[in-house]
Design an enzyme around this catalytic site. Structure first.
Site, PDB file in Angstrom:
ATOM      1  N   LYS A  13       0.828  -1.213   0.000  1.00  0.00           N
ATOM      2  CA  LYS A  13       0.000   0.000   0.000  1.00  0.00           C
ATOM      3  C   LYS A  13       0.861   1.260   0.000  1.00  0.00           C
ATOM      4  O   LYS A  13       0.644   2.172  -0.792  1.00  0.00           O
ATOM      5  CB  LYS A  13      -0.930   0.042   1.234  1.00  0.00           C
ATOM      6  CG  LYS A  13      -1.884  -1.132   1.322  1.00  0.00           C
ATOM      7  CD  LYS A  13      -2.770  -1.040   2.554  1.00  0.00           C
ATOM      8  CE  LYS A  13      -2.029  -1.038   3.877  1.00  0.00           C
ATOM      9  NZ  LYS A  13      -1.291  -2.280   4.171  1.00  0.00           N
ATOM     10  N   ARG A  88      -9.038   0.901   9.183  1.00  0.00           N
ATOM     11  CA  ARG A  88      -8.594  -0.447   9.535  1.00  0.00           C
ATOM     12  C   ARG A  88      -9.614  -1.168  10.404  1.00  0.00           C
ATOM     13  O   ARG A  88      -9.388  -2.335  10.743  1.00  0.00           O
ATOM     14  CB  ARG A  88      -7.286  -0.351  10.320  1.00  0.00           C
ATOM     15  CG  ARG A  88      -6.029  -0.633   9.479  1.00  0.00           C
ATOM     16  CD  ARG A  88      -4.857  -0.467  10.415  1.00  0.00           C
ATOM     17  NE  ARG A  88      -3.677  -1.162  10.092  1.00  0.00           N
ATOM     18  CZ  ARG A  88      -2.608  -0.579   9.510  1.00  0.00           C
ATOM     19  NH1 ARG A  88      -2.646   0.662   9.116  1.00  0.00           N
ATOM     20  NH2 ARG A  88      -1.513  -1.270   9.321  1.00  0.00           N
ATOM     21  N   ARG A 127      11.648  -5.700   4.889  1.00  0.00           N
ATOM     22  CA  ARG A 127      11.419  -4.263   4.627  1.00  0.00           C
ATOM     23  C   ARG A 127      12.453  -3.421   5.369  1.00  0.00           C
ATOM     24  O   ARG A 127      12.813  -3.699   6.510  1.00  0.00           O
ATOM     25  CB  ARG A 127      10.018  -3.866   5.086  1.00  0.00           C
ATOM     26  CG  ARG A 127       9.780  -2.361   5.015  1.00  0.00           C
ATOM     27  CD  ARG A 127       8.320  -1.997   4.992  1.00  0.00           C
ATOM     28  NE  ARG A 127       7.602  -2.403   6.181  1.00  0.00           N
ATOM     29  CZ  ARG A 127       6.280  -2.298   6.318  1.00  0.00           C
ATOM     30  NH1 ARG A 127       5.541  -1.790   5.337  1.00  0.00           N
ATOM     31  NH2 ARG A 127       5.690  -2.689   7.428  1.00  0.00           N
ATOM     32  N   ARG A 160      11.914  -1.406  10.815  1.00  0.00           N
ATOM     33  CA  ARG A 160      10.896  -0.994  11.790  1.00  0.00           C
ATOM     34  C   ARG A 160      10.840  -2.010  12.916  1.00  0.00           C
ATOM     35  O   ARG A 160      10.926  -3.210  12.668  1.00  0.00           O
ATOM     36  CB  ARG A 160       9.522  -0.933  11.096  1.00  0.00           C
ATOM     37  CG  ARG A 160       9.248   0.397  10.439  1.00  0.00           C
ATOM     38  CD  ARG A 160       8.013   0.380   9.569  1.00  0.00           C
ATOM     39  NE  ARG A 160       6.818  -0.213  10.165  1.00  0.00           N
ATOM     40  CZ  ARG A 160       5.631  -0.200   9.582  1.00  0.00           C
ATOM     41  NH1 ARG A 160       5.470   0.391   8.405  1.00  0.00           N
ATOM     42  NH2 ARG A 160       4.594  -0.758  10.166  1.00  0.00           N
ATOM     43  N   ARG A 171       0.462  -8.814  13.770  1.00  0.00           N
ATOM     44  CA  ARG A 171      -0.204  -7.800  12.929  1.00  0.00           C
ATOM     45  C   ARG A 171      -1.089  -8.459  11.877  1.00  0.00           C
ATOM     46  O   ARG A 171      -2.155  -7.946  11.542  1.00  0.00           O
ATOM     47  CB  ARG A 171       0.842  -6.898  12.264  1.00  0.00           C
ATOM     48  CG  ARG A 171       1.462  -5.922  13.272  1.00  0.00           C
ATOM     49  CD  ARG A 171       2.768  -5.353  12.792  1.00  0.00           C
ATOM     50  NE  ARG A 171       2.618  -4.588  11.592  1.00  0.00           N
ATOM     51  CZ  ARG A 171       3.587  -4.421  10.685  1.00  0.00           C
ATOM     52  NH1 ARG A 171       4.766  -4.983  10.861  1.00  0.00           N
ATOM     53  NH2 ARG A 171       3.370  -3.703   9.625  1.00  0.00           N
TER      54      ARG A 171
END
Ligand code: ADP
Ligand code: AMP
Length: 213
Positions: A13, A88, A127, A160, A171
């Site tokens: 996204k 969300r 990531r 992160r 998550r």
């Protein structure tokens, strides 16, 4: 154009929203980025949000709705926006509808990016992000030009805290419980389109742009 990008964490996204925002001159509104900025600033909001983010849980609706409402009122958002990571929960989706009515704005499209779970885990654990401009990279799938350095601002890239594997799994669970039901919510609006999020960043971008046309 007023657009929402929906999809699980790691679907792409943020990557696609940043490209669209640049090409189509839209405001890229990422609640995750706004919350991370608040954490970095050490504001009360940041301190509160951090407890949830570190655990891989959602920050309470009232907090997130408040910052999104404020952001949507800015002049650049009125000219067009792509929302990334909001809504969300069902409550957030309902609030968004109310906010947009108040602001006399109407969503044109909700695009759901579909990516299988195995791939999401590989994307999230690999990531790396720029703490300064928030641009996101991947060690293998989307590396920067020079190892560990942001192409845009030359900053060192970091992982992160919530991209560690145990938090990633939490998550994804939260996504299935709280966010996935929004696919049904939006399919009833007739504005929902689903695209295959597998393929290179450029291939997914082409699918998205074809759809928007
Ligand atoms: P989201 O905002 O949905 O959580 P990101 O856009 O940050 O996801 O992407 C998650 C990770 O996957 C990042 O490391 C990003 O570089 C990488 N990525 C994004 N799009 C693709 C793609 N099409 N193929 C492979 N990796 C991708
Ligand atoms: P993201 O950058 O979109 O992956 O978001 C990172 C984290 O920020 C999430 O795991 C949540 O803790 C929090 N967050 C971001 N957006 C929202 C939202 N719309 N509602 C609740 N929490 C959010």
């Amino acid at each position: 154009m007023y657009l929402v990008l929906l999809g699980p964490p790691g679907a792409g996204k943020g990557t696609q929203a940043a490209i669209l925002a640049r090409k189509q001159k839209l405001a890229h509104i990422s609640t995750g980025d706004m919350l991370r900025d608040a954490v970095k600033d050490g504001s009360d909001l940041g301190l509160k949000a951090r407890q949830y983010m570190d655990r891989g849980e959602l920050v309470p609706d009232d907090v997130v709705v408040g910052i999104t409402r404020e952001r949507l009122q800015a002049p650049d958002a009125r000219r067009g926006f792509v929302l990334d990571g909001f809504p969300r929960t069902a409550a957030q989706a309902e609030k968004l509808d109310e906010i947009l009515v108040d602001l006399d704005m109407q969503l044109q499209m909700i695009v759901n990016l579909e990516v299988p779970e195995r791939e999401l885990i590989r994307r999230l654990t690999g990531r790396r992000v720029c703490p300064k401009c928030a641009k996101s990279y991947h060690l293998v799938f989307n590396p920067p030009r020079s190892l560990g350095i942001c192409d845009e601002c030359g900053n060192d890239l970091v992982q992160r805290d919530d991209d560690k594997e145990s938090t990633v799994r939490q998550r994804l669970e939260v996504y299935h419980k709280q966010t996935e039901p929004l696919v049904q919510y939006y399919s009833e609006s007739g504005l929902l389109f689903t695209i295959d999020g597998i393929g290179s960043v450029q291939q997914v971008n082409e699918r998205l742009e074809d759809l928007l046309e």
